[in-house]
Design a protein around this motif. Structure first.
Motif, PDB file in Angstrom:
ATOM      1  N   PHE A 158      -0.171 -54.824 -84.953  1.00 13.06           N
ATOM      2  CA  PHE A 158       0.055 -56.262 -85.040  1.00 13.06           C
ATOM      3  C   PHE A 158       0.232 -56.866 -83.652  1.00 13.06           C
ATOM      4  CE2 PHE A 158       2.903 -59.938 -85.480  1.00 13.06           C
ATOM      5  CZ  PHE A 158       2.099 -60.725 -86.290  1.00 13.06           C
ATOM      6  N   THR A 159       0.995 -56.194 -82.801  1.00  8.94           N
ATOM      7  CA  THR A 159       1.189 -56.675 -81.429  1.00  8.94           C
ATOM      8  C   THR A 159      -0.140 -56.707 -80.687  1.00  8.94           C
ATOM      9  OG1 THR A 159       3.414 -55.746 -81.425  1.00  8.94           O
ATOM     10  CG2 THR A 159       2.455 -56.273 -79.287  1.00  8.94           C
ATOM     11  N   GLY A 160      -0.949 -55.679 -80.859  1.00 12.16           N
ATOM     12  CA  GLY A 160      -2.273 -55.653 -80.221  1.00 12.16           C
ATOM     13  C   GLY A 160      -3.158 -56.771 -80.723  1.00 12.16           C
ATOM     14  N   TYR A 161      -3.098 -57.061 -82.025  1.00 12.98           N
ATOM     15  CA  TYR A 161      -3.906 -58.151 -82.589  1.00 12.98           C
ATOM     16  C   TYR A 161      -3.470 -59.498 -82.010  1.00 12.98           C
ATOM     17  CZ  TYR A 161      -5.604 -61.573 -85.912  1.00 12.98           C
ATOM     18  OH  TYR A 161      -6.186 -62.674 -86.473  1.00 12.98           O
ATOM     19  N   VAL A 162      -2.172 -59.734 -81.971  1.00 11.69           N
ATOM     20  CA  VAL A 162      -1.668 -61.005 -81.415  1.00 11.69           C
ATOM     21  C   VAL A 162      -2.052 -61.122 -79.946  1.00 11.69           C
ATOM     22  CG1 VAL A 162       0.443 -62.270 -80.833  1.00 11.69           C
ATOM     23  CG2 VAL A 162       0.180 -61.257 -83.092  1.00 11.69           C
ATOM     24  N   TRP A 163      -1.915 -60.029 -79.192  1.00  8.11           N
ATOM     25  CA  TRP A 163      -2.309 -60.048 -77.779  1.00  8.11           C
ATOM     26  C   TRP A 163      -3.801 -60.346 -77.643  1.00  8.11           C
ATOM     27  CZ3 TRP A 163      -5.787 -56.984 -75.116  1.00  8.11           C
ATOM     28  CH2 TRP A 163      -5.787 -57.161 -73.737  1.00  8.11           C
ATOM     29  N   HIS A 164      -4.612 -59.740 -78.498  1.00  6.35           N
ATOM     30  CA  HIS A 164      -6.063 -59.960 -78.441  1.00  6.35           C
ATOM     31  C   HIS A 164      -6.406 -61.422 -78.736  1.00  6.35           C
ATOM     32  CE1 HIS A 164     -10.335 -59.397 -79.106  1.00  6.35           C
ATOM     33  NE2 HIS A 164     -10.202 -59.899 -80.313  1.00  6.35           N
ATOM     34  N   VAL A 165      -5.766 -62.016 -79.734  1.00  4.89           N
ATOM     35  CA  VAL A 165      -6.028 -63.416 -80.070  1.00  4.89           C
ATOM     36  C   VAL A 165      -5.627 -64.320 -78.908  1.00  4.89           C
ATOM     37  CG1 VAL A 165      -5.285 -65.307 -81.582  1.00  4.89           C
ATOM     38  CG2 VAL A 165      -5.920 -63.110 -82.560  1.00  4.89           C
ATOM     39  N   ASN A 166      -4.465 -64.083 -78.314  1.00  2.00           N
ATOM     40  CA  ASN A 166      -4.030 -64.906 -77.177  1.00  2.00           C
ATOM     41  C   ASN A 166      -4.953 -64.729 -75.977  1.00  2.00           C
ATOM     42  OD1 ASN A 166      -1.880 -66.067 -78.507  1.00  2.00           O
ATOM     43  ND2 ASN A 166      -0.442 -64.494 -77.868  1.00  2.00           N
ATOM     44  N   ALA A 167      -5.387 -63.497 -75.717  1.00  2.00           N
ATOM     45  CA  ALA A 167      -6.296 -63.257 -74.595  1.00  2.00           C
ATOM     46  C   ALA A 167      -7.639 -63.936 -74.837  1.00  2.00           C
ATOM     47  CB  ALA A 167      -6.488 -61.758 -74.387  1.00  2.00           C
ATOM     48  N   THR A 168      -8.112 -63.939 -76.081  1.00  2.00           N
ATOM     49  CA  THR A 168      -9.378 -64.591 -76.411  1.00  2.00           C
ATOM     50  C   THR A 168      -9.258 -66.104 -76.252  1.00  2.00           C
ATOM     51  OG1 THR A 168      -9.871 -62.813 -77.961  1.00  2.00           O
ATOM     52  CG2 THR A 168     -11.137 -64.831 -78.196  1.00  2.00           C
ATOM     53  N   GLN A 169      -8.143 -66.671 -76.678  1.00  2.00           N
ATOM     54  CA  GLN A 169      -7.945 -68.112 -76.508  1.00  2.00           C
ATOM     55  C   GLN A 169      -7.871 -68.488 -75.031  1.00  2.00           C
ATOM     56  OE1 GLN A 169      -4.461 -68.937 -78.849  1.00  2.00           O
ATOM     57  NE2 GLN A 169      -5.624 -69.135 -80.762  1.00  2.00           N
ATOM     58  N   GLN A 170      -7.200 -67.675 -74.236  1.00  2.00           N
ATOM     59  CA  GLN A 170      -7.121 -67.937 -72.796  1.00  2.00           C
ATOM     60  C   GLN A 170      -8.502 -67.827 -72.166  1.00  2.00           C
ATOM     61  OE1 GLN A 170      -4.496 -69.012 -71.038  1.00  2.00           O
ATOM     62  NE2 GLN A 170      -5.868 -69.184 -69.291  1.00  2.00           N
ATOM     63  N   LEU A 171      -9.268 -66.848 -72.583  1.00  2.00           N
ATOM     64  CA  LEU A 171     -10.620 -66.680 -72.063  1.00  2.00           C
ATOM     65  C   LEU A 171     -11.498 -67.865 -72.442  1.00  2.00           C
ATOM     66  CD1 LEU A 171     -12.516 -64.754 -70.535  1.00  2.00           C
ATOM     67  CD2 LEU A 171     -13.094 -63.742 -72.746  1.00  2.00           C
ATOM     68  N   LEU A 172     -11.363 -68.355 -73.670  1.00  2.00           N
ATOM     69  CA  LEU A 172     -12.119 -69.531 -74.101  1.00  2.00           C
ATOM     70  C   LEU A 172     -11.743 -70.748 -73.255  1.00  2.00           C
ATOM     71  CD1 LEU A 172     -14.054 -70.910 -76.110  1.00  2.00           C
ATOM     72  CD2 LEU A 172     -12.061 -71.309 -77.570  1.00  2.00           C
ATOM     73  N   ALA A 173     -10.462 -70.936 -72.968  1.00  2.00           N
ATOM     74  CA  ALA A 173     -10.031 -72.061 -72.127  1.00  2.00           C
ATOM     75  C   ALA A 173     -10.613 -71.919 -70.716  1.00  2.00           C
ATOM     76  CB  ALA A 173      -8.514 -72.134 -72.068  1.00  2.00           C
ATOM     77  N   ASP A 174     -10.632 -70.700 -70.178  1.00  2.00           N
ATOM     78  CA  ASP A 174     -11.206 -70.479 -68.840  1.00  2.00           C
ATOM     79  C   ASP A 174     -12.705 -70.763 -68.827  1.00  2.00           C
ATOM     80  OD1 ASP A 174      -8.710 -69.745 -67.991  1.00  2.00           O
ATOM     81  OD2 ASP A 174      -9.120 -67.572 -68.011  1.00  2.00           O
ATOM     82  N   VAL A 175     -13.415 -70.351 -69.884  1.00  2.00           N
ATOM     83  CA  VAL A 175     -14.864 -70.597 -69.967  1.00  2.00           C
ATOM     84  C   VAL A 175     -15.139 -72.085 -70.066  1.00  2.00           C
ATOM     85  CG1 VAL A 175     -16.880 -70.302 -71.472  1.00  2.00           C
ATOM     86  CG2 VAL A 175     -15.476 -68.332 -70.876  1.00  2.00           C
ATOM     87  N   GLN A 176     -14.356 -72.812 -70.872  1.00  3.15           N
ATOM     88  CA  GLN A 176     -14.560 -74.259 -70.989  1.00  3.15           C
ATOM     89  C   GLN A 176     -14.278 -74.962 -69.668  1.00  3.15           C
ATOM     90  OE1 GLN A 176     -12.035 -75.226 -74.311  1.00  3.15           O
ATOM     91  NE2 GLN A 176     -13.662 -74.872 -75.814  1.00  3.15           N
ATOM     92  N   GLN A 177     -13.271 -74.512 -68.938  1.00  2.00           N
ATOM     93  CA  GLN A 177     -12.979 -75.099 -67.629  1.00  2.00           C
ATOM     94  C   GLN A 177     -14.122 -74.808 -66.656  1.00  2.00           C
ATOM     95  OE1 GLN A 177      -9.425 -73.601 -65.830  1.00  2.00           O
ATOM     96  NE2 GLN A 177      -9.580 -74.925 -64.036  1.00  2.00           N
ATOM     97  N   ALA A 178     -14.661 -73.590 -66.680  1.00  2.00           N
ATOM     98  CA  ALA A 178     -15.779 -73.242 -65.803  1.00  2.00           C
ATOM     99  C   ALA A 178     -17.033 -74.050 -66.158  1.00  2.00           C
ATOM    100  CB  ALA A 178     -16.065 -71.748 -65.890  1.00  2.00           C
ATOM    101  N   GLU A 179     -17.267 -74.279 -67.468  1.00  2.69           N
ATOM    102  CA  GLU A 179     -18.414 -75.098 -67.873  1.00  2.69           C
ATOM    103  C   GLU A 179     -18.263 -76.536 -67.379  1.00  2.69           C
ATOM    104  OE1 GLU A 179     -18.568 -74.638 -72.106  1.00  2.69           O
ATOM    105  OE2 GLU A 179     -19.823 -72.835 -71.984  1.00  2.69           O
TER     106      GLU A 179
END
Length: 171
Positions: free
Chosen positions: A97-118
């Motif tokens: 469960f901790t790994g899943y929550v970490w993965h979701v947060n990391a994916t959301q952060q990555l999406l925010a970084d990609v949108q900022q780069a775009e």
């Protein structure tokens, strides 16, 4: 080199144990407790005897207190599971469960970084197009002709006379 014990002379106590082991069925033959609560003579380390093989089986070597018995059908499931296995499953579930929550947060952060780069990329493209247009205005033919006239240069035809279209269509 054989690891079997020499045969002992039958005594009244050991023969009664053997006879009770024979009557207790298949579970006593494998070293489990019989229905009357006594263990078979093969179950104890001091009395094992193998016929036909020189080496004891794993059940002959293990201590009688270490043997696992079949769970009673009346027990609840959690009562049948050892505490360490239950704790291991709980820890694995918590880690998953901790790994899943970490993965979701990391994916959301990555999406925010990609949108900022775009957004930054789009801004840089707009700036590049603006600067390219500015350069084209500064180095265009009209600007070059004006600067040449300001320097005193005269415009001449260096290539010869123009050829009309009618002359090309006759051929």
């Amino acid at each position: 080199m054989a690891f079997s014990r020499p045969p002992r002379a039958p005594s009244s106590a050991s023969s009664s144990r053997r006879s009770s082991a024979r009557t207790s069925g298949a579970s006593a033959a494998h070293g489990q407790r019989s229905t009357n609560g006594t263990s078979s003579p093969r179950a104890s380390k001091s009395a094992w005897r193998r016929h036909g093989t020189a080496l004891p089986s794993w059940t002959d070597l293990e201590h009688t207190n270490a043997r696992r018995y079949a769970p009673k059908s009346g027990e609840a499931f959690l009562e049948q599971v050892p505490t360490w296995k239950f704790a291991l499953v709980v820890i694995l579930l918590a880690a998953s469960f901790t790994g899943y929550v970490w993965h979701v947060n990391a994916t959301q952060q990555l999406l925010a970084d990609v949108q900022q780069a775009e957004a930054e990329n789009q801004s840089l493209h707009i700036q590049y197009n603006y600067l390219q247009g500015e350069r084209a205005r500064q180095t265009g033919p009209s600007v070059i002709y004006e600067r040449a006239r300001a320097l005193g240069l005269e415009e001449t035809v260096a290539f010869g006379p123009s050829i009309p279209r009618e002359a090309l269509s006759d051929r």
